[in-house]
Design a protein around this motif. Structure first.
Motif, PDB file in Angstrom:
ATOM      1  N   PRO A  57       0.724  -1.145   0.003  1.00 32.26           N
ATOM      2  CA  PRO A  57       0.060  -0.072   0.159  1.00 32.26           C
ATOM      3  C   PRO A  57       0.785   1.256   0.005  1.00 32.26           C
ATOM      4  CG  PRO A  57      -0.456  -1.423   1.893  1.00 32.26           C
ATOM      5  CD  PRO A  57       0.605  -2.015   1.087  1.00 32.26           C
ATOM      6  N   SER A  58       2.021   1.300  -0.417  1.00 31.75           N
ATOM      7  CA  SER A  58       2.698   2.237  -0.577  1.00 31.75           C
ATOM      8  C   SER A  58       2.299   3.496  -1.368  1.00 31.75           C
ATOM      9  CB  SER A  58       4.327   2.170  -0.812  1.00 31.75           C
ATOM     10  OG  SER A  58       4.462   1.191  -2.042  1.00 31.75           O
ATOM     11  N   ALA A  59       1.713   3.039  -2.561  1.00 29.22           N
ATOM     12  CA  ALA A  59       1.096   3.815  -3.498  1.00 29.22           C
ATOM     13  C   ALA A  59      -0.153   4.672  -2.936  1.00 29.22           C
ATOM     14  CB  ALA A  59       0.763   3.103  -4.740  1.00 29.22           C
ATOM     15  N   TRP A  60      -0.570   3.606  -2.366  1.00 32.02           N
ATOM     16  CA  TRP A  60      -1.900   4.202  -1.586  1.00 32.02           C
ATOM     17  C   TRP A  60      -1.602   5.603  -0.516  1.00 32.02           C
ATOM     18  CZ3 TRP A  60      -2.469   3.524   3.656  1.00 32.02           C
ATOM     19  CH2 TRP A  60      -3.929   4.264   4.295  1.00 32.02           C
ATOM     20  N   ALA A  61      -0.571   4.994   0.378  1.00 30.60           N
ATOM     21  CA  ALA A  61      -0.211   6.060   1.163  1.00 30.60           C
ATOM     22  C   ALA A  61       0.237   7.379   0.749  1.00 30.60           C
ATOM     23  CB  ALA A  61       1.162   5.441   2.073  1.00 30.60           C
ATOM     24  N   VAL A  62       1.147   7.262  -0.486  1.00 35.68           N
ATOM     25  CA  VAL A  62       1.451   8.494  -1.279  1.00 35.68           C
ATOM     26  C   VAL A  62       0.288   9.411  -1.743  1.00 35.68           C
ATOM     27  CG1 VAL A  62       2.768   9.440  -3.103  1.00 35.68           C
ATOM     28  CG2 VAL A  62       3.856   7.613  -1.689  1.00 35.68           C
ATOM     29  N   ALA A  63      -0.704   8.583  -2.246  1.00 37.39           N
ATOM     30  CA  ALA A  63      -1.822   9.265  -2.763  1.00 37.39           C
ATOM     31  C   ALA A  63      -2.490   9.773  -1.690  1.00 37.39           C
ATOM     32  CB  ALA A  63      -2.908   8.156  -3.277  1.00 37.39           C
ATOM     33  N   LYS A  64      -2.650   9.030  -0.561  1.00 39.49           N
ATOM     34  CA  LYS A  64      -3.319   9.752   0.749  1.00 39.49           C
ATOM     35  C   LYS A  64      -2.746  11.170   1.174  1.00 39.49           C
ATOM     36  CE  LYS A  64      -3.062   7.968   4.602  1.00 39.49           C
ATOM     37  NZ  LYS A  64      -3.230   7.368   6.126  1.00 39.49           N
ATOM     38  N   ARG A  65      -1.532  11.281   0.756  1.00 38.21           N
ATOM     39  CA  ARG A  65      -0.674  12.458   1.084  1.00 38.21           C
ATOM     40  C   ARG A  65      -0.860  13.703   0.060  1.00 38.21           C
ATOM     41  NH1 ARG A  65       5.333  11.558   0.941  1.00 38.21           N
ATOM     42  NH2 ARG A  65       4.997  11.944  -1.375  1.00 38.21           N
ATOM     43  N   ASP A  66      -0.681  13.156  -1.283  1.00 35.06           N
ATOM     44  CA  ASP A  66      -0.361  14.028  -2.422  1.00 35.06           C
ATOM     45  C   ASP A  66      -1.709  13.967  -3.351  1.00 35.06           C
ATOM     46  OD1 ASP A  66       2.035  14.117  -1.723  1.00 35.06           O
ATOM     47  OD2 ASP A  66       2.838  12.834  -3.034  1.00 35.06           O
ATOM     48  N   ALA A  67      -2.703  13.134  -3.370  1.00 33.77           N
ATOM     49  CA  ALA A  67      -3.834  13.016  -4.130  1.00 33.77           C
ATOM     50  C   ALA A  67      -4.937  12.057  -3.609  1.00 33.77           C
ATOM     51  CB  ALA A  67      -3.239  12.295  -5.527  1.00 33.77           C
ATOM     52  N   VAL A  68      -5.684  12.798  -2.794  1.00 36.57           N
ATOM     53  CA  VAL A  68      -6.460  12.444  -1.895  1.00 36.57           C
ATOM     54  C   VAL A  68      -7.632  11.967  -2.672  1.00 36.57           C
ATOM     55  CG1 VAL A  68      -7.916  12.998   0.258  1.00 36.57           C
ATOM     56  CG2 VAL A  68      -5.841  14.020   0.106  1.00 36.57           C
ATOM     57  N   LYS A  69      -7.975  12.735  -3.831  1.00 30.54           N
ATOM     58  CA  LYS A  69      -9.195  12.034  -4.604  1.00 30.54           C
ATOM     59  C   LYS A  69      -8.960  10.566  -5.133  1.00 30.54           C
ATOM     60  CE  LYS A  69     -12.008  15.420  -4.275  1.00 30.54           C
ATOM     61  NZ  LYS A  69     -13.029  15.364  -3.214  1.00 30.54           N
ATOM     62  N   VAL A  70      -7.610  10.382  -5.384  1.00 33.54           N
ATOM     63  CA  VAL A  70      -7.254   8.977  -6.074  1.00 33.54           C
ATOM     64  C   VAL A  70      -7.290   8.136  -4.961  1.00 33.54           C
ATOM     65  CG1 VAL A  70      -5.437   7.692  -6.911  1.00 33.54           C
ATOM     66  CG2 VAL A  70      -5.834   9.867  -7.729  1.00 33.54           C
ATOM     67  N   ALA A  71      -6.631   8.573  -3.515  1.00 34.11           N
ATOM     68  CA  ALA A  71      -6.522   7.531  -2.424  1.00 34.11           C
ATOM     69  C   ALA A  71      -8.008   7.010  -2.080  1.00 34.11           C
ATOM     70  CB  ALA A  71      -6.014   8.366  -1.408  1.00 34.11           C
ATOM     71  N   GLU A  72      -9.032   8.030  -2.148  1.00 34.70           N
ATOM     72  CA  GLU A  72     -10.281   7.577  -1.687  1.00 34.70           C
ATOM     73  C   GLU A  72     -11.009   6.413  -2.563  1.00 34.70           C
ATOM     74  OE1 GLU A  72     -12.076  11.273  -1.979  1.00 34.70           O
ATOM     75  OE2 GLU A  72     -11.366  12.034   0.079  1.00 34.70           O
ATOM     76  N   GLN A  73     -10.452   6.197  -3.807  1.00 28.13           N
ATOM     77  CA  GLN A  73     -10.866   5.358  -4.802  1.00 28.13           C
ATOM     78  C   GLN A  73     -10.132   3.923  -4.591  1.00 28.13           C
ATOM     79  OE1 GLN A  73     -13.768   5.426  -6.269  1.00 28.13           O
ATOM     80  NE2 GLN A  73     -14.123   7.254  -5.553  1.00 28.13           N
ATOM     81  N   LEU A  74      -8.941   4.107  -3.760  1.00 27.70           N
ATOM     82  CA  LEU A  74      -8.137   2.605  -4.065  1.00 27.70           C
ATOM     83  C   LEU A  74      -8.296   1.740  -2.969  1.00 27.70           C
ATOM     84  CD1 LEU A  74      -4.698   4.595  -4.364  1.00 27.70           C
ATOM     85  CD2 LEU A  74      -6.161   3.571  -6.052  1.00 27.70           C
ATOM     86  N   TRP A  75      -8.441   0.402  -3.213  1.00 30.62           N
ATOM     87  CA  TRP A  75      -8.685  -0.857  -2.635  1.00 30.62           C
ATOM     88  C   TRP A  75      -7.547  -1.878  -2.788  1.00 30.62           C
ATOM     89  CZ3 TRP A  75     -12.322  -0.353   0.956  1.00 30.62           C
ATOM     90  CH2 TRP A  75     -12.739  -1.420   1.451  1.00 30.62           C
ATOM     91  N   THR A  76      -7.213  -2.406  -1.701  1.00 24.75           N
ATOM     92  CA  THR A  76      -6.139  -3.417  -1.947  1.00 24.75           C
ATOM     93  C   THR A  76      -6.962  -4.567  -1.631  1.00 24.75           C
ATOM     94  OG1 THR A  76      -4.237  -2.181  -1.231  1.00 24.75           O
ATOM     95  CG2 THR A  76      -3.943  -4.558  -0.835  1.00 24.75           C
ATOM     96  N   PHE A  77      -6.498  -5.657  -2.613  1.00 26.02           N
ATOM     97  CA  PHE A  77      -7.343  -7.034  -2.535  1.00 26.02           C
ATOM     98  C   PHE A  77      -6.385  -8.147  -3.009  1.00 26.02           C
ATOM     99  CE2 PHE A  77      -8.809  -7.193  -6.907  1.00 26.02           C
ATOM    100  CZ  PHE A  77      -8.407  -5.787  -7.394  1.00 26.02           C
ATOM    101  N   PRO A  78      -6.655  -9.293  -2.775  1.00 27.71           N
ATOM    102  CA  PRO A  78      -5.918 -10.386  -3.388  1.00 27.71           C
ATOM    103  C   PRO A  78      -5.676 -10.611  -4.737  1.00 27.71           C
ATOM    104  CG  PRO A  78      -7.521 -11.138  -1.706  1.00 27.71           C
ATOM    105  CD  PRO A  78      -8.030  -9.672  -2.022  1.00 27.71           C
ATOM    106  N   THR A  79      -4.637 -11.423  -4.964  1.00 27.70           N
ATOM    107  CA  THR A  79      -4.460 -11.353  -6.381  1.00 27.70           C
ATOM    108  C   THR A  79      -5.285 -12.483  -7.038  1.00 27.70           C
ATOM    109  OG1 THR A  79      -2.751 -13.271  -5.736  1.00 27.70           O
ATOM    110  CG2 THR A  79      -1.797 -11.381  -6.396  1.00 27.70           C
ATOM    111  N   PRO A  80      -5.430 -12.486  -8.563  1.00 27.54           N
ATOM    112  CA  PRO A  80      -6.457 -13.496  -9.054  1.00 27.54           C
ATOM    113  C   PRO A  80      -6.144 -14.861  -8.901  1.00 27.54           C
ATOM    114  CG  PRO A  80      -5.661 -11.809 -10.545  1.00 27.54           C
ATOM    115  CD  PRO A  80      -4.758 -11.632  -9.210  1.00 27.54           C
ATOM    116  N   ARG A  81      -6.866 -15.834  -8.862  1.00 20.31           N
ATOM    117  CA  ARG A  81      -6.791 -17.440  -8.653  1.00 20.31           C
ATOM    118  C   ARG A  81      -6.399 -17.780 -10.075  1.00 20.31           C
ATOM    119  NH1 ARG A  81     -10.185 -21.312  -9.073  1.00 20.31           N
ATOM    120  NH2 ARG A  81     -12.011 -19.768  -9.520  1.00 20.31           N
ATOM    121  N   GLY A  82      -5.326 -18.662  -9.981  1.00 18.55           N
ATOM    122  CA  GLY A  82      -4.938 -19.535 -11.105  1.00 18.55           C
ATOM    123  C   GLY A  82      -5.105 -20.997 -10.954  1.00 18.55           C
ATOM    124  N   PRO A  83      -4.939 -21.766 -12.035  1.00 19.57           N
ATOM    125  CA  PRO A  83      -5.387 -23.329 -11.784  1.00 19.57           C
ATOM    126  C   PRO A  83      -4.602 -23.924 -10.555  1.00 19.57           C
ATOM    127  CG  PRO A  83      -4.432 -22.650 -14.039  1.00 19.57           C
ATOM    128  CD  PRO A  83      -3.957 -21.469 -13.249  1.00 19.57           C
TER     129      PRO A  83
END
Lengths: 276, 449
Positions: B289-315
């Motif tokens: 979440p470093s990108a989110w943390a930077v966005a929270k500081r520098d681009a709040v509108k972007v940060a408000e739309q960010l969501w961290t979630f798991p990777t897609p599933r493979g076979p």
């Protein structure tokens, strides 16, 4: 009297050199002597030969352009009145006095993969953006360009000093003989500058071959290793991949190439000195 | 802090009884008896991340009468790797040092076994994943313990709005905060769905930003993909297995995905994907979440739309790229007992919780009972954006190049063989077979001992 020199040579040259050679003869875990195995292993690697080619292309191209630009700019500066020369010399030396890691960061921003200032300008005039650091050829161009930008002032100042040492009487004599601009350059300036040109090229060749910071900061050897030079690849293998002996072997490979170049250039200078 | 030379034998005699009865027993309690300890920690990028650790170390030092000296060594410019290499050669330096992912394996013979510490930590904090054993246990011994600072998962961080608008996926509904994932939606979060979403977002002008350069973010993203398809370059026994259907399948997949990524991803470093997301250009990156943390500081509108979630599933499952740090003690250390005591002190649940909070949820502890801190549930905006960041049951913590023997895997990883294979058969225009043949040749070279 020679003791301090002997100590300097032993401690600062002999020991590190011998230790590098020793390290290059050890196995990966540095527990066993393997002779030249690291070198033979390198010779069998496709990437190694790619790095050799790239290092040669990088160093030779950069040195040629640095020499040409330095030569031209030195003439420009030499031809302006002596009173105003100092400020021009000072301004032209700026790229050379800024630490290259710092200035390369600024270049990195200019070439930034996604936010390149150059691309912003290109797009402004309707030209498609260039993938400066993502395309192998453009990436090679970028690292050479930055090296030339950084190194050309060194050539300029050396050539300017050489130009100032050419006796004015020689030009006057040539003018009396009816020599034109080109003939003065070819028959007076260049012969008088030959030694300084050779020494400057040699020094620059050594420094450029061993360049690390520009490539490391700008491309880190990428994409797909296609801008690696000896020093960056040695760092990749030796430090990042924790294979110090192999990294040492790569570093040492620069030595014979530079030694051969040094022998030829210095022999040429020596011969001309004897002729004189 | 006043000190005197530490007598290890005397200390052991005096504290043997106490140390066997208490898991986190005090190291020593006699005045001026515990000597000096030099520690090199990873320099945390989060402001304040180091301060909490320093405070805890100083508290421990004051209590145990140890003179402690802490250095924070940045990974920027590989200064931490240079320090490890130099100290390993010199047999001198810090007593205890932070080791990035692959380095405990590389320096295993030079590190003091810490099985006793690990036994206590597992007993108190829960088990660790097989990945941690793979990276930290060598020759039957734990040679380093998992460190919380710097340990991270590089799963997707996506734009809630762009995913809804362009890909038709509600990532908050799929992986809600404070509740288990929506079964149907999370089951359908596969690499095939990822490809379709990437195409839609690309068409809409908000491409996914998956780096394909030579740095860790790029390699880790590919590691998760390769792992979830069972695509091994070298197997656990050290056999080269790159020429497999699974590897071909992944490369085929990447040939389809690359046209939907920004054209310069082959030159991306670990900052590029962050910039891509923070600038508002991209719909998804794979990053802690470093990108989110930077966005929270520098681009709040972007940060408000960010969501961290798991990777897609493979076979083969849902592979979460995990990049852990370790703390190890050099064998040349003159104060191993103090180092072990400090390890225990800064690995307690309360200590780890403080570190996670100080890192704004960036740090992911390796122990199973330490993944439920309130920081991840409460951080925002949007609230709960990190709730799904720590590992959850059913996910496989993985690292690129697993399960190759660690010394081989480290070279596969640092030389970014996976991303180079992808680059060769996409940007380079080479056939998949040729890219595999090139990789096989490189892998052969990594077999040197």
């Amino acid at each position: 009297m020679a003791l301090p020199l002997i100590l300097i040579i032993v401690l600062l040259v002999g020991y590190p050199a011998l230790f590098s050679i020793h390290m290059a003869t050890l196995n990966k875990s540095m527990e066993r002597f393997v002779g030249f195995e690291n070198f033979t292993f390198l010779f069998s690697r496709e990437t190694f030969w790619m790095v050799v080619r790239q290092s040669v292309v990088f160093a030779v191209t950069a040195v040629v352009f640095k020499a040409l630009i330095g030569f031209c700019v030195a003439h420009f500066v030499h031809n302006i009145p002596a009173k105003g020369q100092r400020k021009w010399r000072g301004m032209l030396l700026v790229p050379w006095v800024i630490p290259p890691a710092m200035s390369t960061l600024a270049w990195l921003w200019l070439f930034d993969p996604s936010y390149s200032a150059f691309n912003w300008i290109l797009e402004g005039v309707g030209i498609a953006p260039v993938n400066w650091l993502g395309d192998p050829n453009w990436a090679r161009f970028a690292v050479i360009l930055v090296n030339v930008w950084f190194g050309a002032p060194f050539f300029m100042i050396m050539y300017l000093a050489a130009l100032k040492s050419v006796p004015e009487q020689l030009y006057e004599a040539a003018a009396i003989d009816g020599a034109n601009w080109w003939q003065k350059l070819w028959y007076v300036t260049l012969p008088m500058m030959r030694n300084i040109i050779a020494i400057t090229v040699l020094f620059s060749l050594i420094v450029t071959f061993a360049n690390f910071d520009i490539v490391r900061v700008l491309t880190a050897g990428g994409p797909v290793d296609q801008t690696h030079v000896f020093a960056t690849w040695a760092f990749k293998l030796g430090i990042e991949s924790s294979d110090l002996p192999l990294g040492a072997a790569v570093s040492l490979f620069m030595f014979p190439i530079l030694a051969i170049a040094a022998i030829f250039i210095l022999r040429d200078i020596n011969q001309r000195g004897n002729e004189a | 802090m006043a000190t005197r030379k530490f007598n290890r034998r005397r200390f052991l005699k005096a504290t043997a009884a106490a140390s066997t009865t208490a898991v986190f027993a005090p190291y020593i309690s006699t005045s001026h008896a515990a000597g000096k300890l030099e520690v090199g920690f990873w320099d945390h990028w989060v402001p304040g991340g180091n301060d909490v650790l320093t405070k805890m170390c100083n508290e421990w030092a004051a209590k145990e009468k140890v003179e402690i000296k802490i250095d924070y060594i940045p990974s920027q410019g590989n200064k931490n790797l240079l320090t490890i290499a130099a100290e390993s050669q010199a047999k001198s330096g810090h007593d205890m040092l932070a080791f990035p992912t692959w380095w405990p394996a590389d320096k295993a013979k030079e590190l003091e076994p810490v099985d006793d510490v690990m036994k206590d930590l597992i007993s108190a904090n829960g088990t660790v994943s097989p990945l941690m054993e793979y990276l930290g246990k060598h020759g039957g011994n734990w040679v380093a313990i998992p460190a919380t600072p710097g340990s991270q998962i590089k799963g997707p961080c996506g734009r809630i709005d762009l995913f809804k608008q362009h890909a038709g996926i509600d990532i908050q509904k799929m992986y809600p905060a404070g509740a288990p994932p929506d079964k149907a939606l999370s089951d359908s979060w596969t690499w095939d769905t990822f490809l379709v979403a990437a195409e839609k977002c690309h068409k809409a002008g908000s491409p996914f930003g998956i780096g394909l350069g030579g740095t860790t973010d790029s390699v880790d993203s590919m590691g998760a993909l390769f792992g979830s398809y069972g695509a091994e370059l070298v197997d656990a026994k050290g056999n080269i297995t790159v020429n497999s259907d699974a590897v071909k399948q992944v490369l085929e997949y990447m040939k389809k995905l690359v046209p939907f990524l920004p054209p310069d991803v082959f030159a991306w470093d670990d900052a590029s994907n962050n910039k891509w997301l923070v600038s508002g250009k991209g719909a998804l990156i794979m990053n802690p979440p470093s990108a989110w943390a930077v966005a929270k500081r520098d681009a709040v509108k972007v940060a408000e739309q960010l969501w961290t979630f798991p990777t897609p599933r493979g076979p083969k499952g849902r592979y979460q790229p995990y990049l852990p740090f370790f703390w190890g003690i050099w064998k040349f250390s003159k104060n191993k007992s103090a180092a072990k005591s400090l390890m225990r002190h800064i690995s307690t649940r309360s200590a780890v919780e403080k570190m996670v909070a100080a890192s704004q949820g960036y740090d992911i502890p390796a122990f199973s009972k330490l993944n439920d801190f309130k920081t991840w549930a409460e951080e925002g905006p949007p609230k709960g954006t990190l709730y799904n960041y720590p590992p959850k049951p059913g996910q496989i913590l993985s690292i690129s190049a697993f399960p190759a023997p660690p010394k081989i895997a480290a070279q596969i990883y640092t030389q970014a063989i996976t991303t180079k294979m992808v680059a060769k058969c996409t940007q380079g225009g080479e056939s998949i077979d040729k890219a595999i043949a090139w990789a096989a040749s490189e892998l052969q070279g990594f077999m040197r001992s």
